[in-house]
Write an enzyme that holds these catalytic residues in place. Structure first.
Site, PDB file in Angstrom:
ATOM      1  N   ASP A  31      30.961 -37.159  26.639  1.00  0.00           N
ATOM      2  CA  ASP A  31      31.941 -38.230  26.794  1.00  0.00           C
ATOM      3  C   ASP A  31      31.220 -39.556  26.563  1.00  0.00           C
ATOM      4  O   ASP A  31      30.336 -39.930  27.342  1.00  0.00           O
ATOM      5  CB  ASP A  31      32.565 -38.200  28.192  1.00  0.00           C
ATOM      6  CG  ASP A  31      33.568 -39.325  28.402  1.00  0.00           C
ATOM      7  OD1 ASP A  31      34.545 -39.397  27.630  1.00  0.00           O
ATOM      8  OD2 ASP A  31      33.354 -40.155  29.310  1.00  0.00           O
ATOM      9  N   GLU A  40      34.262 -36.369  21.364  1.00  0.00           N
ATOM     10  CA  GLU A  40      35.571 -36.932  21.019  1.00  0.00           C
ATOM     11  C   GLU A  40      35.521 -37.656  19.678  1.00  0.00           C
ATOM     12  O   GLU A  40      34.528 -38.299  19.343  1.00  0.00           O
ATOM     13  CB  GLU A  40      36.017 -37.928  22.099  1.00  0.00           C
ATOM     14  CG  GLU A  40      36.719 -37.296  23.276  1.00  0.00           C
ATOM     15  CD  GLU A  40      37.248 -38.325  24.247  1.00  0.00           C
ATOM     16  OE1 GLU A  40      38.445 -38.313  24.557  1.00  0.00           O
ATOM     17  OE2 GLU A  40      36.448 -39.157  24.697  1.00  0.00           O
ATOM     18  N   CYS A  79      42.405 -32.228  35.085  1.00  0.00           N
ATOM     19  CA  CYS A  79      41.503 -31.647  36.080  1.00  0.00           C
ATOM     20  C   CYS A  79      40.752 -30.478  35.443  1.00  0.00           C
ATOM     21  O   CYS A  79      41.371 -29.532  34.948  1.00  0.00           O
ATOM     22  CB  CYS A  79      42.287 -31.180  37.301  1.00  0.00           C
ATOM     23  SG  CYS A  79      41.261 -30.325  38.535  1.00  0.00           S
ATOM     24  N   CYS A 100      44.497 -30.014  43.899  1.00  0.00           N
ATOM     25  CA  CYS A 100      43.900 -28.686  44.141  1.00  0.00           C
ATOM     26  C   CYS A 100      42.691 -28.773  45.064  1.00  0.00           C
ATOM     27  O   CYS A 100      42.160 -27.743  45.481  1.00  0.00           O
ATOM     28  CB  CYS A 100      43.516 -28.026  42.820  1.00  0.00           C
ATOM     29  SG  CYS A 100      42.076 -28.772  42.001  1.00  0.00           S
ATOM     30  N   ASP A 109      33.860 -39.541  34.346  1.00  0.00           N
ATOM     31  CA  ASP A 109      33.184 -39.280  33.077  1.00  0.00           C
ATOM     32  C   ASP A 109      32.680 -37.842  32.988  1.00  0.00           C
ATOM     33  O   ASP A 109      32.770 -37.216  31.928  1.00  0.00           O
ATOM     34  CB  ASP A 109      32.018 -40.263  32.895  1.00  0.00           C
ATOM     35  CG  ASP A 109      32.508 -41.700  32.832  1.00  0.00           C
ATOM     36  OD1 ASP A 109      33.635 -41.923  32.342  1.00  0.00           O
ATOM     37  OD2 ASP A 109      31.765 -42.603  33.264  1.00  0.00           O
TER      38      ASP A 109
END
Length: 383
Positions: free
Chosen positions: A192, A276, A328, A349, A356
């Site tokens: 990321d 990405e 998530c 949850c 990040d």
């Protein structure tokens, strides 16, 4: 695969003058060819072919008093200048016809001697060579000293001599490099990219953002202020311009060195790398533009891409619309919103996420899914 190897040149004063002459002749040939085609277009005459242009601009021009000095440089340099013009026209026409991907290409423009970058190219026809003493022998220029940092993997097919805005000379060799597969490894990583940290890996490691431009801002500001006080056209102003260019060159060199070292480490350690596909051009139009440009994400991803191809690794680019930060990584629930100021969040949850690290884990999972998808479809957010 073809790669470029760049090395610093240290020409003598006489060789600098010869290179300046070659830069000028190549620029004049390019501009004369562009002018001839523009005049033909304005007069509604047929497009001047490549062969006719070469004959008119180089062969016949050398016989005239106005252009007789074109014979003082290698003919290959002049032919390559026209080849660059022809390539520029083909790209322009392909862009108009919609055959070229990416943004629209503008028509060729005239080259100026005040351009920040001057370059000439020698092909094998020019018979350039690297001497046994380690110098670069260029026709009608001489044996130029080279600072070799590594060996060339094969015989170069061409060399481009570049003078940058800081007054430095470089030789850029194009060589055929064989694949060098690295030993297989089971490790895979998702990355990321960001501004707080340059890269956050799915295994939890965080690579700090060096912010090379921000750190050099004070020195750059002083150099620019000194330049603004110099009289236009004076020798002191020319020296100040070079000083500013050298300060920027140090920043660019440091950023490139950082990206090379980090990309090499990641490729060596992992069999597959997921990252990405960021829209850097769009982000550069926001208030974060300066920081985005300072990070240099595009250059880093490009390095990952070619190093993965050469060393037998896999690089997967995840769709830029994939909601990596809002998803998530434990249960797959999608949060409604995730403002940039939220650096950690808790999922219903029970999982608590670092923003990040969670995004990097989701990028890794999405990359694995893409690799398993036989159709090669991209991962997009749920409707």
């Amino acid at each position: 695969m073809q790669l470029r190897y760049n090395f610093r040149l240290y020409p003598t004063p006489g060789q600098c003058a010869a290179l300046a002459r070659a830069f000028g002749c190549a620029r004049v040939v390019f501009n004369d060819g562009l002018r001839a085609r523009q005049q033909a277009h304005a007069a509604h005459l047929p497009y001047v072919s490549d062969g006719e242009l070469s004959k008119r601009i180089i062969t016949e021009a050398k016989k005239t008093p106005e252009r007789s000095w074109l014979g003082e440089v290698s003919a290959v340099v002049l032919q390559q200048a026209l080849a660059d013009l022809n390539t520029a026209y083909r790209n322009f026409f392909a862009s108009l016809a919609g055959k070229r991907k990416g943004p629209k290409v503008a028509p060729p423009r005239f080259r100026s001697r005040k351009d920040h970058r001057q370059a000439i190219r020698f092909t094998r026809n020019a018979r350039f060579q690297v001497t046994t003493g380690g110098r670069l022998r260029l026709p009608k220029i001489g044996d130029v000293p080279v600072k070799w940092s590594r060996r060339l993997p094969s015989e170069p097919s061409s060399v481009t001599v570049v003078k940058d805005a800081a007054g430095r000379y470089f030789a850029s060799f194009v060589v055929e490099a064989a694949a060098e597969p690295l030993p297989q490894t089971a490790a895979e990583v998702g990355i990321d990219l960001g501004l707080t940290h340059f890269a956050v890996l799915s295994d939890g490691r965080k690579v700090g953002n060096p912010r090379f431009l921000r750190r050099a801002e004070r020195r750059l500001r002083k150099a620019q202020q000194a330049l603004s006080r110099k009289a236009k056209g004076s020798n002191t102003r020319k020296k100040a311009v070079v000083k500013v260019a050298r300060a920027h060159a140090r920043v660019a060199d440091a950023r490139r060195d950082f990206a090379h070292k980090l990309s090499t480490t990641i490729i060596r350690e992992n069999q597959a790398v997921m990252v990405e596909d960021l829209c850097v051009k769009g982000l550069a139009r926001t208030r974060l533009a300066k920081s985005v440009h300072d990070a240099g994400w595009s250059a880093f991803v490009s390095m990952l891409e070619y190093k993965a191809a050469r060393h037998g690794r896999t690089l997967v680019k995840i769709d830029r619309w994939f909601p990596s930060s809002k998803l998530c990584s434990a249960c797959g629930a999608l949060a409604e919103s995730m403002p940039l100021n939220v650096r950690a969040w808790a999922c219903p949850c029970g999982a608590v996420h670092d923003r990040d690290v969670n995004a990097a884990k989701n990028i890794l999972a999405a990359g694995r899914a893409e690799r398993l998808n036989a159709c090669g479809g991209t991962v997009r957010p749920a409707a």
